[in-house]
Write a protein that holds these residues in place. Sequence first.
Motif, PDB file in Angstrom:
ATOM      1  N   LEU A 568      -1.947  50.981 -37.391  1.00  0.00           N
ATOM      2  CA  LEU A 568      -1.600  51.665 -36.147  1.00  0.00           C
ATOM      3  C   LEU A 568      -2.441  52.936 -36.020  1.00  0.00           C
ATOM      4  O   LEU A 568      -2.310  53.848 -36.830  1.00  0.00           O
ATOM      5  CB  LEU A 568      -0.107  52.020 -36.141  1.00  0.00           C
ATOM      6  N   ALA A 569      -3.312  52.989 -35.012  1.00  0.00           N
ATOM      7  CA  ALA A 569      -4.132  54.171 -34.744  1.00  0.00           C
ATOM      8  C   ALA A 569      -3.560  54.882 -33.524  1.00  0.00           C
ATOM      9  O   ALA A 569      -3.649  54.373 -32.408  1.00  0.00           O
ATOM     10  CB  ALA A 569      -5.582  53.766 -34.502  1.00  0.00           C
ATOM     11  N   GLU A 570      -2.971  56.058 -33.743  1.00  0.00           N
ATOM     12  CA  GLU A 570      -2.288  56.782 -32.664  1.00  0.00           C
ATOM     13  C   GLU A 570      -2.278  58.266 -33.025  1.00  0.00           C
ATOM     14  O   GLU A 570      -1.835  58.648 -34.120  1.00  0.00           O
ATOM     15  CB  GLU A 570      -0.858  56.259 -32.508  1.00  0.00           C
ATOM     16  N   ASP A 571      -2.770  59.136 -32.117  1.00  0.00           N
ATOM     17  CA  ASP A 571      -2.847  60.553 -32.436  1.00  0.00           C
ATOM     18  C   ASP A 571      -1.546  61.292 -32.158  1.00  0.00           C
ATOM     19  O   ASP A 571      -1.313  62.366 -32.709  1.00  0.00           O
ATOM     20  CB  ASP A 571      -3.994  61.209 -31.661  1.00  0.00           C
ATOM     21  N   SER A 572      -0.682  60.746 -31.309  1.00  0.00           N
ATOM     22  CA  SER A 572       0.581  61.407 -30.983  1.00  0.00           C
ATOM     23  C   SER A 572       1.618  61.117 -32.067  1.00  0.00           C
ATOM     24  O   SER A 572       1.932  59.961 -32.349  1.00  0.00           O
ATOM     25  CB  SER A 572       1.095  60.925 -29.625  1.00  0.00           C
ATOM     26  N   PHE A 608      -5.721  43.923 -43.065  1.00  0.00           N
ATOM     27  CA  PHE A 608      -4.661  43.980 -42.064  1.00  0.00           C
ATOM     28  C   PHE A 608      -4.662  42.686 -41.255  1.00  0.00           C
ATOM     29  O   PHE A 608      -5.675  41.977 -41.174  1.00  0.00           O
ATOM     30  CB  PHE A 608      -4.860  45.179 -41.129  1.00  0.00           C
ATOM     31  N   ASP A 609      -3.496  42.418 -40.636  1.00  0.00           N
ATOM     32  CA  ASP A 609      -3.385  41.247 -39.763  1.00  0.00           C
ATOM     33  C   ASP A 609      -3.710  41.586 -38.312  1.00  0.00           C
ATOM     34  O   ASP A 609      -4.152  40.718 -37.553  1.00  0.00           O
ATOM     35  CB  ASP A 609      -1.957  40.669 -39.837  1.00  0.00           C
ATOM     36  N   VAL A 610      -3.479  42.836 -37.916  1.00  0.00           N
ATOM     37  CA  VAL A 610      -3.714  43.233 -36.537  1.00  0.00           C
ATOM     38  C   VAL A 610      -3.856  44.747 -36.493  1.00  0.00           C
ATOM     39  O   VAL A 610      -3.303  45.456 -37.343  1.00  0.00           O
ATOM     40  CB  VAL A 610      -2.551  42.755 -35.618  1.00  0.00           C
ATOM     41  N   VAL A 611      -4.620  45.240 -35.502  1.00  0.00           N
ATOM     42  CA  VAL A 611      -4.785  46.679 -35.290  1.00  0.00           C
ATOM     43  C   VAL A 611      -4.212  47.031 -33.918  1.00  0.00           C
ATOM     44  O   VAL A 611      -4.545  46.384 -32.918  1.00  0.00           O
ATOM     45  CB  VAL A 611      -6.276  47.094 -35.344  1.00  0.00           C
ATOM     46  N   LEU A 612      -3.344  48.041 -33.886  1.00  0.00           N
ATOM     47  CA  LEU A 612      -2.857  48.601 -32.626  1.00  0.00           C
ATOM     48  C   LEU A 612      -3.632  49.889 -32.399  1.00  0.00           C
ATOM     49  O   LEU A 612      -3.475  50.858 -33.148  1.00  0.00           O
ATOM     50  CB  LEU A 612      -1.350  48.864 -32.690  1.00  0.00           C
ATOM     51  N   MET A 613      -4.459  49.920 -31.374  1.00  0.00           N
ATOM     52  CA  MET A 613      -5.456  50.984 -31.203  1.00  0.00           C
ATOM     53  C   MET A 613      -5.180  51.794 -29.938  1.00  0.00           C
ATOM     54  O   MET A 613      -5.294  51.278 -28.814  1.00  0.00           O
ATOM     55  CB  MET A 613      -6.859  50.368 -31.114  1.00  0.00           C
TER      56      MET A 613
END
Length: 799
Positions: A568-572, A608-613
């Motif tokens: 999970l790539a998320e700055d908040s 990883f299986d999936v990236v949430l970007m």
Amino acid sequence: MSGSDRTRQELERELAGARERIASLEATTRRQIATSEERYRTIFDSSRDAIMILDPARGFVGGNPAAIELFGCRDEDHFASLAPPDLSPEFQPDGTPSSELARQMIERALTNGSHFFEWMHCRVDGRAFPATVLLTRTVLDGKAWLQATVRDVTEQKEFEEKLRAARDAAEGANRAKSDFLANMSHEIRTPMNAIIGMTELLMDTRPTDQQREYLEMIRDSSESLLNLIDDILDLSRIEAGKLTLDPAPFDVRELVGDTMRLLAVRAHEKDLELAFQVHPDVPERLVGDRGRLRQVVVNVVGNGIKFTEAGEVLLEVDVHGRAGEEAVLRFAVTDTGVGVPEDRREAIFGPFEQADPSSTRRFGGTGLGLSISSRLVELMGGRIWVESEPGRGSTFRWTAVFRPAPPAPPRPRPEALRDLRILVVDDNATNRRILTGILEGWSVRPEAVEGVEAALASLREAFRAGRPFEVVLTDANMPDLDGFHLAERIRDDPELASTVLMMLTSGRRPEDVARCGELGVARYLTKPVKQSELLEAIFVAIGLGGTEPAPAEAAEEKRAGCPLRILLAEDSEINRRLAMALLRQAGHSVVTAENGREAVDAFGEEEFDVVLMDVQMPEMDGFEATAGIRERERETGGHIPIVALTAHALRGDRERCLDAGMDAYLAKPIRPEELFSTIESVTGRAAGIHWESALETLGGNRKLLDIISRAALEESPRLLQDLKRSVADADPAALRIAAHSLRGGFRYFGQSMATDLAARLERMGETGDLAGAEGILAQLESATLKMLPVLSNYLRGKD
């Protein structure tokens, strides 16, 4: 005279006549040539375009006055003394030498008969100017000449440059507007993401009925706010005529009821009565844009609430007419507010307009809602207008065209509801009329009274006549004596104590809920109440049960899923926490990155299986991070699904994400159902644990399901170790026992990859052929380790 003499004379006469005719023709031809030459000279001399005669071998022969003036020559002799290179710069704008390019233009004109092109000329003083040139071939006295018609296009080029600059400025303004809208969308959707997401999580914690209703209202209000945001973002497309509707089947009564319920909070804060009535002639299901219709209702009814200080706001829906198979619905919102002056009734439907400029300060708002509603109604094939009297209220009416929809599956209507006697108690005449109309439509036998004393009189009279009321549906908020006072009187009267009590209120307060419990009120509903909600409440109140699934069951359905390893790539921070909670609740393991650079580094270190970007991040945004991941994949092979998470919701954002190499796109706020379905679609994984199947297998015994789940969680790691030892020792008997035990522990949860792999190892143990067992064991270990977090999360919720 001999015959020969006559013949000669006749011939001489004919010859003389022929000569006369030839002379006449020659004279006519000379006159025509002279006329033609005169006309040509007139055109040549008076033409505003420069006309030049060119000998391809020698150069200019002559030019008209316009040519002499254009090039700044003294006279025609001066002009004729110049060669073509004298009237052109050394190089044309593309860098080609003028002499070389001129030769090519002349050859084309001589070959094709004419040739048109743009050219950079210069005057005799050296000043250059842009021009268009038409070269036309002509033949005189057997020799080929060229006529060049030259037009100075300096003003045209300057105009085009100004036009180009204006277009660039407009495009820049549009880009700035789009950036502003995108940023506004991002800033609003980011906190909305947390509000909706955290509400969803709270709804899975087994709240009380009252808490669940509050949470549902928070969620529904947030969804309504998002619709408002979307409409504001669509304003530019509405103005450009590019907005389209998204028709789909919907239930008119459910839509109106849900929307009015959201607006009820605002109305009740001002002590206004808010009511609605959908007439029986309105079809139950239609095809139209549900979201856009809801937006119009929110705008117009909300407008009525805003400008009404006391009284009521009423929405009525009926069938205005038919257009073939299509139904034309008419909506009318009547309020008792300030009204609209006659000279402002058209203007209020324009953007940023209100009936009175001081309204913005007094009531708030931008004046945008009615403008948007007007455009949307036009798209729906209808029109909107207002009828009003200042100081006495307004009625906003609009029509909209809808197609018929296939009927929904029939809803059960217990026979016990037929002829059920219900007493409606409400001091508001509009509410009494609406409630009795709804009840009569269900074959109920209602009676309506205005206050407590009238209600008690009707109840006692009916009891003594042998036809008592089974249900009392009373308003809680009435003048003098309220609904709670009526409930106390009914409870204390032996003749009436068995009557089922239902309460309607304009505002739900905790102390009211407690009083309802003390007084034995069966159901407590907030006005305006939906028909389906009222019907459900009556079913429950008279003991026929409800149709909604238990909260625990709904929560467990959400838990079902295939455990994945997710980046999970998320700055908040708040959005990271929300997404992690949702994903871990579904049994997934999550690694987080606060920016795109960390995401790329994490991808290079782990699988990883999936990236949430997230798209907008500091240091490196989602597009750059996706490019970095795809570049590494080109070196190592493989393809990991990347799902874009973006707070932007403008046209083209989805295409931009997909073009950047992402596999799917989700606009914030992220809804759990959309998130999980998208993950499943991009990973191609089916659910690993099927809770419904497990519960059915165990005869609905939830305690037994808990025991089985805990045993599988605790025993699976030990059985995996037994399998590894049996494969390493080439012990078929031990392999069969361990595989059988592991498969038995998982078989309750439905068919999964783990049960299939365990069954294959069990068969290998039975046959004694262990070829390929190590590879299957590796797959089984991976599948099992992905199922264990789901079991752990399920049991954690039970603790």
